[in-house]
Enzyme design. Structure first.
Site, PDB file in Angstrom:
ATOM      1  N   GLU A 234       8.217   1.084  -7.761  1.00 65.88           N
ATOM      2  CA  GLU A 234       7.334   0.481  -6.631  1.00 65.88           C
ATOM      3  C   GLU A 234       5.794   1.207  -6.842  1.00 65.88           C
ATOM      4  OE1 GLU A 234       7.219   0.834  -1.612  1.00 65.88           O
ATOM      5  OE2 GLU A 234       8.727   1.782  -2.818  1.00 65.88           O
TER       6      GLU A 234
ATOM      7  N   ASN B 117       3.359  -3.720  -2.014  1.00 68.62           N
ATOM      8  CA  ASN B 117       3.478  -3.840  -0.850  1.00 68.62           C
ATOM      9  C   ASN B 117       2.404  -4.895  -0.291  1.00 68.62           C
ATOM     10  OD1 ASN B 117       5.895  -1.830   0.325  1.00 68.62           O
ATOM     11  ND2 ASN B 117       4.789  -0.571  -1.303  1.00 68.62           N
TER      12      ASN B 117
ATOM     13  N   GLU C 119       6.652  -6.777  -1.717  1.00 71.17           N
ATOM     14  CA  GLU C 119       7.377  -6.103  -0.567  1.00 71.17           C
ATOM     15  C   GLU C 119       6.734  -6.392   0.713  1.00 71.17           C
ATOM     16  OE1 GLU C 119       8.479  -2.158  -1.124  1.00 71.17           O
ATOM     17  OE2 GLU C 119       9.221  -2.392  -3.142  1.00 71.17           O
TER      18      GLU C 119
ATOM     19  N   ASP D  77      11.280  -5.129   3.321  1.00 71.20           N
ATOM     20  CA  ASP D  77      10.978  -3.526   3.237  1.00 71.20           C
ATOM     21  C   ASP D  77      11.235  -3.023   4.519  1.00 71.20           C
ATOM     22  OD1 ASP D  77      10.552  -1.051   2.266  1.00 71.20           O
ATOM     23  OD2 ASP D  77       8.276  -1.360   2.399  1.00 71.20           O
TER      24      ASP D  77
ATOM     25  N   GLU E 152      16.225   3.393  -0.114  1.00 68.07           N
ATOM     26  CA  GLU E 152      15.222   4.178  -0.300  1.00 68.07           C
ATOM     27  C   GLU E 152      15.408   5.449   0.568  1.00 68.07           C
ATOM     28  OE1 GLU E 152      11.257   2.108   0.693  1.00 68.07           O
ATOM     29  OE2 GLU E 152      12.504   1.601   2.432  1.00 68.07           O
TER      30      GLU E 152
END
Length: 918
Positions: free
Chosen positions: A689, A747, A779, A809, A867
């Site tokens: 990520e 993201n 995401e 997410d 996560e």
């Protein structure tokens, strides 16, 4: 023969004649005495008598000769004395003197002067003095030329024959004033006079010299060029100004300057005209000239010249020998004349084409001039205006009497009283029974030495007055529209702000406080997006009606923006500040009925108080606005009073926002990566990520959990999201260079997705970075998935169409919508760390939620990522329940891109990690 030699020769002849007569007398007398005397004694007596006779005769002859000579000498002396007296008298009358100069044996130059001029200068009359004493009387400015003049005297006394021209200089008199004198020297007198002396005379030429200097000053001050034309040689003599007028210097012109050189400078057309005009004058011997012509300037343009001249020397036959005159540059005058002619032409055309009527009256009030517009406005009969009296026009002004009559044009006030009338409104009856309104401007015009006339301008303003009435009505409406909201009819923000200042002054004088409330309808944009802008306007009007119904007469309500209202109320210091917001909240207690359907609304309110936390209208407006946005940030449907801490926090956020702008401009961001581990495949690296860190020194110690929300508020998050794509592109390029590949999750902020054409911008950056669907996974938060507007939907659809996968997410923290999960074709669900952190802690609720999420994802065919994995027990639990991927500090914290490369993408980089998972 010189006079001295003549005198010597004459004396010699007289002496020789006397000697010859004496010899002849003696010889003759001796012979006669020898003949007549008888004896020696008689002879001796005769000889004695002869001697006495000779003495007597010679004495008588000498007396006669001397008497004549002395008489001639006396006459000559008298003549010389008389001539000298006359000369001295003439010199005295002219204010002059005679002088002589000589050099003594010591080489000192002496000067003796006699006459009135010498006495005026304090020089002893007839007494010789050294010339050094004379230097003390000479003007300092003339000292150099005086010394040169004295040097010429010394050269004469040295035996040289050098000319000494007349010299003019200033001498100080006994009264202390300097006077001009002219000194004339007889150079040959040194050779005539015994002992070597120079003689001459000096004249007082002060008045003449001052006149010459005055004339020179006049010529210089008047910028006058002078010329002198000798007709015998056709030669021209000019001064510096003559050449300066045409942009030249005298040395730039031919030497000597001839009349043909002047003709070559004159404009050819003017030269023909001058020859034609001057030929008859020369034939008639009229030698006075005044001409205007053009001469070529050194720069190439033409200069207008006024030339005046006359004959100053004439031949005996009456013909002119020498002409003299002046040149004056009249180019500016010619330019002004041309401008005046142009203005006269313009005024003539302006009068003919003027939209106003123009009239001129003679002293008796009869029209002597009227332009076409005046005829059209005032001539109702078609018989013309010129020759008619002002009273015959029928125009009236002032209040009318009962019969409808009024007063005529007040001609006497202008013509006799000298009054100027401006915009005098007159009515003019028309044959059709209507009336026209005429605006008249009148003023007296007095010619020099002539009678007073009256000049008028008239305009038909009937239509203009009608338009002005319409404009006044429209202006009144516009004034209301400028201060009121067109949709609700409430005062607008400009009107509100104009009234706050006076209200604060009254409150300060009375010791009261003012409360300003900023009110914003919550989720109003969603209402407009869902039901359309027209229904949104109806909702605004409904809210305005309820708020207006709650307003007291001394309170002020205004619409501040799209869904924002502001409220100003007056209160006592003892009252609770929440009372005003509580009253306004009553407007939202009941639902609003729209098309028969209830619509529940809430509002966020911020409040500022004067003089508690604000001291000016601007400060109170800003504080209430900040408090209202704080209420929205806290979830809405509440009232927040302004506090200094709120201002400080917002100021800090503003500072961070400024630093973020600078960091975006400078690219001061770094890429950090956190690994995503395959839980079902013995801990292999499944991806990473991408996380952002700001490297700007001003943001040191401030993480993304602080600056990212501020970036979303300030609209900077879009640039950060696009910058992240660029950073990931650079890292992927490095991997490709090493022959490696890794899928990286990026993201995308909900705020960025709501921006117009954000999807196209993302695709453009992906293309520039050479990133494809195999390199990048995007995401998006669950909130962005659920609350999709048209722009966000377009951006997501653009990414899906390009083949990129999407991940939800923080799933489970918002309002989940299974239909959106299906419509957006999500490939991955990320279970939020708030649930993962409580797995296996005897909290059945968290375990149940995670199991349900995993089951739902499996049913929908979605990949799952947990996560925030921090313990091995969490890894075992997730693997047992079928979670695909894991991410958290148990595996690794976010690392700088190059550290991540060294840690996880070496050949045996995951061995230790696999052992830990086992």
């Amino acid at each position: 023969m010189p006079a001295r030699l003549v005198h010597h020769f004459t004396a010699f002849r007289v002496a020789a004649a006397y000697a010859l007569v004496g010899v002849l007398y003696i010889l003759t007398s001796d012979r006669l005495l020898t003949l007549i005397s008888g004896d020696y004694q008689d002879y001796q007596s005769y000889q004695t008598f002869k001697g006495w006779a000779f003495i007597a005769l010679t004495s008588l002859a000498l007396w006669a000769v001397l008497r004549g000579t002395l008489a001639q000498l006396e006459n000559a002396f008298d003549a010389v004395s008389q001539a000298e007296n006359r000369l001295r008298g003439a010199l005295d009358a002219a204010g002059g003197c005679d002088w002589e100069s000589f050099v003594d044996r010591h080489g000192v130059l002496w000067l003796r002067a006699s006459g009135v001029l010498a006495r005026r200068a304090g020089w002893p009359d007839g007494e010789a003095r050294p010339t050094m004493e004379l230097r003390a009387l000479v003007h300092p400015d003339d000292m150099e030329s005086f010394s040169a003049h004295m040097a010429l005297h010394r050269e004469i006394f040295a035996g040289k024959r050098v000319p000494i021209p007349p010299h003019v200089h200033r001498i100080r008199g006994l009264d202390g004033d300097y006077r001009w004198i002219k000194v004339v020297t007889d150079v040959d007198s040194n050779f005539r006079a015994p002992g070597g002396r120079l003689f001459g005379f000096a004249l007082d030429v002060h008045d003449q010299q001052e006149a010459i200097r005055g004339l020179a000053d006049v010529i210089a001050g008047g910028q006058v060029g002078t010329w002198r034309h000798d007709l015998r040689t056709n030669r021209l003599v000019i001064n510096d100004r003559w050449a300066e007028i045409i942009g030249r210097k005298p040395e730039d012109l031919p030497a000597p300057l001839m009349i043909d050189d002047w003709r070559a400078l004159v404009h050819p057309e003017d030269m023909v005209r001058l020859n034609t005009a001057q030929a008859p004058k020369f034939r008639s011997r009229d030698y006075f000239f005044t001409e205007e012509f053009r001469m070529r300037h050194a720069d190439g343009h033409w200069v207008w010249i006024l030339s005046r001249g006359r004959a100053v020397e004439m031949a005996a036959t009456g013909e002119a020998l020498v002409l003299s005159g002046v040149h004056v540059d009249i180019s500016r005058r010619k330019q002004l004349e041309a401008e005046l002619i142009a203005k006269n032409d313009f005024l003539q055309r302006l009068t003919e084409t003027s939209v106003s009527g123009i009239l001129a009256f003679d002293p008796s009030g009869v029209i002597v001039f009227a332009n076409m517009e005046a005829e059209q406005i005032l001539d109702a009969t078609g018989s013309g205006l010129v020759g008619r009296s002002h009273a015959a026009l029928g125009w009236l002004y002032g209040q009318r009497d009962g019969s409808g009559a009024g007063r005529g044009f007040p001609f006497e006030r202008v013509a006799r009283g000298g009054e100027t009338l401006n915009d005098l409104r007159l009515t003019l009856p028309r044959p059709d029974g209507t009336e026209r309104v005429i605006s008249v401007n009148a003023a007296p015009m007095e010619a020099r030495g002539g009678p007073v006339q009256v000049v008028c301008s008239v305009s038909d303003i009937t239509q203009r007055l009608m338009d002005e009435r319409r404009l006044a009505e429209a202006a009144e409406e516009a004034s209301h529209a400028a201060t009121h909201d067109a949709l609700t009819g409430l005062p607008n923000r400009e009107s509100f702000r104009a009234q706050v200042g006076p209200a604060q002054l009254r409150a300060r004088a009375a010791g009261d406080l003012l409360q300003q409330v900023f009110l914003s309808i919550d989720q109003f944009q969603q209402i407009k997006d869902r039901f359309g802008p027209q229904l949104g306007d109806r909702v605004i009007c409904k809210v305005a009606e309820r708020l207006e119904a709650l307003r007291e007469p001394d309170q002020l309500l205004a619409r501040a923006g799209a869904e924002e209202f502001t409220f100003l109320s007056r209160g006592r210091l003892a009252e609770e500040p929440e009372a005003a917001t509580a009253a306004l909240a009553q407007a939202f207690a009941e639902p609003f009925e729209i098309d028969g359907q209830p619509l529940y609304l809430s509002a966020s309110m911020g409040m500022s108080q004067f003089p508690m936390d604000a001291h000016s209208p601007e400060e109170m407006w800003l504080n209430a606005d900040l408090a209202m946005y704080e209420a929205k940030a806290l979830g809405g449907n509440r009232a927040v009073p302004f506090t200094p801490k709120l201002r400080d926090r917002l100021a800090r956020e503003a500072t961070i926002g400024q630093s973020l702008q600078r960091a975006i401009r400078d690219g001061a961001f770094a890429l950090y990566l956190q690994p995503k581990i395959n839980l079902l495949d013995h801990g292999s690296l499944a991806g990473a990520e991408a996380l952002v860190r700001c490297t700007d020194p001003a943001l040191a110690g401030i993480g993304p959990d602080i600056f990212m929300p501020i970036a979303e508020k300030t609209g900077l998050v879009r640039d950060i999201d696009l910058l992240m794509i660029d950073l990931v592109g650079a890292f992927v390029a490095t991997l490709r260079g090493r022959g490696q590949q890794l899928c990286i999750s990026i993201n995308l902020s909900p705020e960025s997705l709501r921006r117009v054409r954000f999807g196209q911008a993302v695709l453009a950056h992906l293309q520039a970075a050479d990133l494809g669907p195999e390199d990048v996974l995007f995401e998006i938060t669950e909130g962005a998935v659920v609350d999709l507007n048209s722009e966000a939907r377009d951006s997501i659809e653009a990414l899906l169409a390009a083949g990129f996968e999407l991940s939800a997410d923080d799933f489970g923290t918002g309002y989940s919508s299974l239909s959106y999960l299906q419509k957006l074709q999500l490939k991955e669900l990320k279970i939020d760390r708030s649930f993962v952190s409580r797995i296996a802690l005897d909290d059945g609720a968290s375990d149940a939620i995670v199991r349900a999420t995993l089951a739902m994802a499996a049913a929908l065919g979605l990949r799952t990522v947990a996560e925030g994995i921090d313990t091995p027990a969490q890894v075992v639990w997730l693997r047992q329940h079928g979670c695909d991927l894991g991410q958290g500090y148990h595996f690794a914290k976010p690392l700088p891109a190059m550290d991540f490369l060294c840690e996880f993408l070496q050949s045996d980089g995951l061995r230790a990690e696999a052992a830990a998972l086992a």
